[in-house]
Write a protein that holds these residues in place. Structure first.
Motif, short mmCIF file in Angstrom:
data_model
loop_
_atom_site.label_atom_id
_atom_site.label_comp_id
_atom_site.label_asym_id
_atom_site.label_seq_id
_atom_site.Cartn_x
_atom_site.Cartn_y
_atom_site.Cartn_z
N ILE A 45 -1.55 -22.92 -4.28
CA ILE A 45 -0.72 -22.25 -3.26
C ILE A 45 0.51 -23.10 -2.96
CG2 ILE A 45 -0.64 -21.55 -0.84
CD1 ILE A 45 -3.65 -20.87 -1.11
N ALA A 46 0.32 -24.39 -2.81
CA ALA A 46 1.44 -25.28 -2.48
C ALA A 46 2.47 -25.35 -3.60
CB ALA A 46 0.92 -26.68 -2.16
N THR A 47 2.01 -25.45 -4.85
CA THR A 47 2.95 -25.60 -5.95
C THR A 47 3.70 -24.30 -6.24
OG1 THR A 47 1.10 -25.24 -7.47
CG2 THR A 47 1.76 -27.50 -7.09
N VAL A 48 3.02 -23.18 -6.19
CA VAL A 48 3.70 -21.90 -6.44
C VAL A 48 4.70 -21.59 -5.33
CG1 VAL A 48 3.36 -19.40 -6.64
CG2 VAL A 48 1.83 -20.97 -7.84
N SER A 49 4.30 -21.83 -4.07
CA SER A 49 5.23 -21.58 -2.96
C SER A 49 6.39 -22.56 -3.00
CB SER A 49 4.49 -21.66 -1.62
OG SER A 49 3.90 -22.94 -1.44
N GLY A 50 6.14 -23.81 -3.42
CA GLY A 50 7.22 -24.78 -3.54
C GLY A 50 8.22 -24.38 -4.60
N LEU A 51 7.73 -23.90 -5.75
CA LEU A 51 8.63 -23.45 -6.82
C LEU A 51 9.43 -22.24 -6.37
CD1 LEU A 51 9.54 -23.85 -9.73
CD2 LEU A 51 7.65 -22.38 -10.45
N ALA A 52 8.78 -21.29 -5.68
CA ALA A 52 9.49 -20.11 -5.20
C ALA A 52 10.57 -20.51 -4.18
CB ALA A 52 8.50 -19.14 -4.56
N ALA A 53 10.24 -21.44 -3.29
CA ALA A 53 11.22 -21.90 -2.30
C ALA A 53 12.41 -22.60 -2.97
CB ALA A 53 10.55 -22.83 -1.29
N ASN A 54 12.11 -23.40 -3.99
CA ASN A 54 13.18 -24.10 -4.70
C ASN A 54 14.12 -23.12 -5.36
OD1 ASN A 54 14.62 -25.63 -6.77
ND2 ASN A 54 13.19 -27.28 -6.35
N LEU A 55 13.57 -22.15 -6.09
CA LEU A 55 14.40 -21.17 -6.79
C LEU A 55 15.17 -20.28 -5.82
CD1 LEU A 55 11.96 -20.18 -9.69
CD2 LEU A 55 13.95 -21.71 -9.80
N ALA A 56 14.63 -20.10 -4.61
CA ALA A 56 15.31 -19.30 -3.60
C ALA A 56 16.36 -20.10 -2.83
CB ALA A 56 14.29 -18.71 -2.63
N GLY A 57 16.47 -21.39 -3.13
CA GLY A 57 17.46 -22.23 -2.46
C GLY A 57 17.04 -22.74 -1.10
N LEU A 58 15.75 -22.65 -0.78
CA LEU A 58 15.27 -23.12 0.51
C LEU A 58 14.94 -24.61 0.42
CD1 LEU A 58 12.85 -20.16 1.34
CD2 LEU A 58 15.24 -20.42 2.01
N HIS A 59 14.94 -25.27 1.56
CA HIS A 59 14.60 -26.69 1.60
C HIS A 59 13.98 -27.03 2.94
CE1 HIS A 59 18.09 -27.54 4.20
NE2 HIS A 59 18.73 -26.65 3.45
N ILE A 60 13.37 -28.20 3.01
CA ILE A 60 12.75 -28.66 4.26
C ILE A 60 13.85 -29.09 5.23
CG2 ILE A 60 11.21 -30.39 5.28
CD1 ILE A 60 9.73 -30.46 2.57
N PRO A 61 13.87 -28.57 6.46
CA PRO A 61 14.92 -28.96 7.43
C PRO A 61 14.93 -30.47 7.66
CG PRO A 61 13.61 -27.11 8.24
CD PRO A 61 12.92 -27.60 7.02
N GLY A 62 16.12 -31.00 7.90
CA GLY A 62 16.27 -32.44 8.08
C GLY A 62 15.40 -33.00 9.19
N TRP A 63 15.26 -32.26 10.30
CA TRP A 63 14.48 -32.77 11.42
C TRP A 63 12.98 -32.85 11.10
CZ3 TRP A 63 10.66 -29.53 13.16
CH2 TRP A 63 10.81 -28.16 12.86
N MET A 64 12.53 -32.06 10.07
CA MET A 64 11.12 -32.06 9.71
C MET A 64 10.82 -33.00 8.55
SD MET A 64 8.82 -28.77 8.54
CE MET A 64 9.33 -27.82 9.97
N ALA A 65 11.87 -33.40 7.81
CA ALA A 65 11.67 -34.19 6.59
C ALA A 65 10.91 -35.50 6.82
CB ALA A 65 13.02 -34.46 5.92
N PRO A 66 11.22 -36.28 7.87
CA PRO A 66 10.46 -37.53 8.06
C PRO A 66 8.96 -37.31 8.26
CG PRO A 66 12.48 -37.56 9.36
CD PRO A 66 12.32 -36.16 8.85
N THR A 67 8.61 -36.28 9.00
CA THR A 67 7.18 -35.99 9.22
C THR A 67 6.50 -35.60 7.92
OG1 THR A 67 7.62 -35.24 11.48
CG2 THR A 67 5.56 -34.52 10.47
#
Length: 307
Positions: free
Chosen positions: A172-194
């Motif tokens: 689930i994590a890898t497929v959703s990560g690949l879909a998010a990457n191809l869609a141009g989504l990323h982890i918000p800066g304020w959430m990245a350290p956590t």
């Protein structure tokens, strides 16, 4: 173009090996025994590792057009490793000496890889360009490899394969990560350290849990399978990567990254996946440990192959 930055492989691999050894010693010689580590494995499997995989994949955008040759090479390499691992029980004179359940739980060791060690190594052998290339390989290969890892265990255990895939947290994590990457989504800066801290916790606890679950005696009982799986991981895959790179005409930097990728130690999550699906976790933990040590030889071997 070759990158001459020296790489101390022992120094690169020592942190992972020391965490495995630490988990083993703590579990055997302190009050923090198996009763403590079993819930840790659940935490790693259901929360920490999925967050780590998602973060690894979405971290760098994948440019499908520019990286198409490298992506094809990575997929061919992974399919070759999967085919070699799955073929072992069918080899004449070998299959009857290979317990089906043991093979189902351990086959993943032959083709999965330590993605964070790959990120560290790629940057040291090929700079920032190498880091982007290894991120591409992680993004396209991890979903395939996780599906391939689950398939024999679901099939051997007579589970419903599709149901196992749909509820497996790593897939689930890898497929959703690949879909998010191809869609141009990323982890918000304020959430990245956590998220980064959760990823670090996954690496530490996953490796220590592998050490805590390790029982060397299991390696003795299935010595032939151990040799074959680790031979695929650390000898045949580098040779296959070299052949694929030449067949597809990859440039020197892409070839360097693919060769480094092919010789990485196996993923520490192999142990957690096998243990959580009811397979021989201690045996897989031993293979993870040996794979980490064998990478001291396979990495210089792979990177020393002619370009």
């Amino acid at each position: 173009m070759r990158y001459a930055r020296p790489v101390n492989y022992a120094q690169l691999l020592f942190p992972d090996f020391s965490l495995i050894l630490g988990g083993y010693l703590i579990c055997r010689f302190t009050a923090l025994n198996r009763a403590v580590w079993q819930p840790v494995e659940g935490l790693v499997y259901y929360l920490l590792f999925p967050v780590l995989l998602f973060q690894s994949i979405v971290r760098n955008p994948i440019n499908v057009h520019e990286a198409s040759g490298l992506m094809a090479a990575g997929l061919l390499l992974c399919l070759g490793g999967i085919a070699l691992a799955y073929a072992l029980p069918h080899l004449p004179g070998i299959g009857q000496h290979m317990p089906a359940r043991t093979h189902a739980g351990a086959a993943q060791v032959a083709f999965r890889f330590n993605s964070f060690m790959g990120l560290a190594l790629a940057e040291r052998v090929a700079g920032s360009q190498g880091l982007q290339m290894i991120a591409v390989l992680i993004g396209v290969c991890v979903p395939l490899l996780n599906v391939a890892a689950v398939w024999p265990m679901a099939r051997q255990g007579e589970h419903h394969f599709l149901r196992e895939l749909l509820r497996n947290p790593l897939i689930i994590a890898t497929v959703s990560g690949l879909a998010a990457n191809l869609a141009g989504l990323h982890i918000p800066g304020w959430m990245a350290p956590t998220v980064s801290r959760i990823g670090n916790a996954a690496l530490v606890l996953g490796l220590m849990a592998a050490g805590a679950g390790m029982q060397w005696g299991h390696l003795q009982h299935t010595r032939l399978l151990s040799v074959l799986l680790l031979g695929i991981r650390h000898l045949l895959l580098p040779l296959l990567a070299w052949a694929v790179a030449h067949m597809l005409g990859l440039d020197a930097t892409q070839t360097t990254v693919l060769l480094a990728f092919s010789a990485l130690p196996t993923a520490s999550s192999c142990y957690v996946l096998a243990a959580r699906m009811g397979y021989n976790g201690p045996y897989v933990a031993g293979l993870v440990t040996l794979s980490t040590l064998l990478a001291l030889a396979s990495l210089p071997f792979a990177l020393g192959l002619p370009r």
